[in-house]
Design an enzyme around this catalytic site. Structure first.
Site, PDB file in Angstrom:
ATOM      1  N   LYS A  22      -1.053  -8.580   1.811  1.00 42.50           N
ATOM      2  CA  LYS A  22      -1.285  -9.750   1.642  1.00 42.50           C
ATOM      3  C   LYS A  22       0.180 -10.575   1.126  1.00 42.50           C
ATOM      4  CE  LYS A  22      -4.593  -9.092  -1.465  1.00 42.50           C
ATOM      5  NZ  LYS A  22      -4.714  -7.492  -1.539  1.00 42.50           N
ATOM      6  N   ARG A  97     -11.668 -12.136  -5.821  1.00 40.63           N
ATOM      7  CA  ARG A  97     -11.958 -10.548  -5.661  1.00 40.63           C
ATOM      8  C   ARG A  97     -13.273 -10.425  -5.936  1.00 40.63           C
ATOM      9  NH1 ARG A  97      -6.444  -9.090  -6.800  1.00 40.63           N
ATOM     10  NH2 ARG A  97      -5.719  -6.894  -6.637  1.00 40.63           N
ATOM     11  N   ARG A 141       5.554   1.966  -1.850  1.00 42.27           N
ATOM     12  CA  ARG A 141       6.222   0.665  -2.381  1.00 42.27           C
ATOM     13  C   ARG A 141       7.163   0.672  -3.353  1.00 42.27           C
ATOM     14  NH1 ARG A 141       1.644  -4.059  -2.279  1.00 42.27           N
ATOM     15  NH2 ARG A 141       0.944  -3.268  -4.167  1.00 42.27           N
ATOM     16  N   ARG A 174       5.669  -0.114  -9.273  1.00 38.67           N
ATOM     17  CA  ARG A 174       4.999  -0.902  -9.928  1.00 38.67           C
ATOM     18  C   ARG A 174       3.852  -0.153 -10.829  1.00 38.67           C
ATOM     19  NH1 ARG A 174       2.033  -5.748  -6.574  1.00 38.67           N
ATOM     20  NH2 ARG A 174       0.377  -4.741  -7.458  1.00 38.67           N
ATOM     21  N   ARG A 185      -7.920   1.349  -7.867  1.00 37.24           N
ATOM     22  CA  ARG A 185      -7.901   0.264  -7.380  1.00 37.24           C
ATOM     23  C   ARG A 185      -8.501   0.106  -6.003  1.00 37.24           C
ATOM     24  NH1 ARG A 185      -1.390  -1.308  -6.515  1.00 37.24           N
ATOM     25  NH2 ARG A 185      -2.539  -3.485  -6.185  1.00 37.24           N
TER      26      ARG A 185
HETATM   27  P1  AMP Z   1      -2.514  -7.417  -7.438  1.00 39.82           P
HETATM   28  O1  AMP Z   1      -1.044  -7.636  -7.721  1.00 39.82           O
HETATM   29  O2  AMP Z   1      -3.244  -8.692  -6.501  1.00 39.82           O
HETATM   30  O3  AMP Z   1      -2.622  -5.983  -6.645  1.00 39.82           O
HETATM   31  O4  AMP Z   1      -3.306  -7.382  -8.853  1.00 39.82           O
HETATM   32  C1  AMP Z   1      -3.022  -6.397  -9.774  1.00 39.82           C
HETATM   33  C2  AMP Z   1      -3.877  -6.192 -10.758  1.00 39.82           C
HETATM   34  O5  AMP Z   1      -4.310  -7.573 -11.445  1.00 39.82           O
HETATM   35  C3  AMP Z   1      -5.087  -5.861 -10.034  1.00 39.82           C
HETATM   36  O6  AMP Z   1      -5.539  -4.386  -9.960  1.00 39.82           O
HETATM   37  C4  AMP Z   1      -6.415  -6.122 -11.178  1.00 39.82           C
HETATM   38  O7  AMP Z   1      -6.406  -5.569 -12.292  1.00 39.82           O
HETATM   39  C5  AMP Z   1      -5.833  -7.633 -11.556  1.00 39.82           C
HETATM   40  N1  AMP Z   1      -6.112  -8.961 -11.003  1.00 39.82           N
HETATM   41  C6  AMP Z   1      -5.460  -9.413 -10.202  1.00 39.82           C
HETATM   42  N2  AMP Z   1      -6.309 -10.426  -9.479  1.00 39.82           N
HETATM   43  C7  AMP Z   1      -7.344 -10.309 -10.016  1.00 39.82           C
HETATM   44  C8  AMP Z   1      -8.809 -10.992  -9.767  1.00 39.82           C
HETATM   45  N3  AMP Z   1      -8.913 -12.091  -8.872  1.00 39.82           N
HETATM   46  N4  AMP Z   1      -9.726 -10.540 -10.410  1.00 39.82           N
HETATM   47  C9  AMP Z   1      -9.672  -9.660 -11.326  1.00 39.82           C
HETATM   48  N5  AMP Z   1      -8.596  -8.957 -11.593  1.00 39.82           N
HETATM   49  C10 AMP Z   1      -7.334  -9.146 -10.910  1.00 39.82           C
END
Ligand code: AMP
Length: 234
Positions: A22, A97, A141, A174, A185
């Protein structure tokens, strides 16, 4: 080439599990259409980094690989979408999400955007990837803490092990890409985010793209989807 940075493309929503690409595909859309990428993960990490009240709350939840509660997300997303650079469109990476977030976004767009400008509903693209590929993408990653460049030790390794090609910094993983967090996740994705795809599929707004292909092929298909979506004049 037509001037792709002058027209409205409206919201583009990229759906897919962590590691589906993404972030990478968002950057391609940003470069071609000149719209911002809005990554809720990045917005949250910024809050965590600045130690805001929201950041303190989100940090623990994110470290467990769980989803931050919807109510906390709405405020930061609404604030970001109201900024001037979002007027022609934007790429949402990591939002919605949950099905509730998808419903909230529709209501937000109706109330705050469509009332004031031409209706340009979101184009929703689902990136499909094989589970084994996902694990390799996530566990491999790495990023450079100095320049932000992204690597993958399996698919796009640096020239020298664990060091950035550009500035030689030691690459970092990360926090939420650690193996013990990844399964959480992916489980959160399975239970929650699938319903987002179902939400848009039921409205016939979901376009599925096979993301287990070379990056350029996936990008080309995504551009095609956005271009045909916008032919209607948005
Ligand atoms: P990402 O970088 O998109 O993988 O997001 C990292 C973390 O941020 C996720 O594992 C969630 O804990 C939180 N997060 C990101 N976007 C959302 C969302 N739309 N709703 C809830 N938690 C989110």
């Amino acid at each position: 080439m037509a001037n792709e940075t002058a027209r409205n493309i409206g919201p583009v929503i990229l759906l897919g599990p962590p590691g589906a690409g993404k972030g990478t595909q968002s950057k391609q859309i940003v470069d071609r259409y000149g719209v911002p990428q809005i990554s809720t993960g990045d917005l949250l990490r910024d809050h965590v980094g600045r130690g805001t009240e929201l950041g303190l709350e989100a940090r623990v939840i994110m470290a467990r690989g769980e989803l931050v509660p919807d109510e906390l997300m709405y405020g930061i997303v609404a604030t970001r979408l109201r900024e001037a650079d979002c007027q022609r469109g934007y790429v949402l990476d990591g939002f919605p999400r949950t099905a509730a977030q998808a419903g909230w976004l529709d209501a937000f767009l109706e109330k705050e955007v469509f009332e004031k400008s031409e209706k340009c509903p979101p184009v929703v693209i689902q990136l499909l990837v094989d589970y084994t590929q996902l694990l390799l993408r996530l566990t491999g990653r790495r990023s450079c803490p100095t320049c932000g460049r992204l690597y993958n030790i399996h698919f796009q390794p640096p020239l020298v092990d664990e060091l950035c090609d550009v500035d030689g910094s030691k690459l970092v993983i990360r926090n939420d890409d650690r193996e013990e967090v990844i399964s959480g996740r992916l489980a959160a994705y399975e239970t929650q985010t699938r319903r987002v795809a179902d939400y848009y599929r039921a409205q016939r707004r979901l376009v599925a793209v096979n993301a287990d292909r070379p990056m350029g092929d996936v990008t080309a298909q995504i551009f095609g989807v956005i271009d045909s979506h916008c032919l209607g004049g948005c």
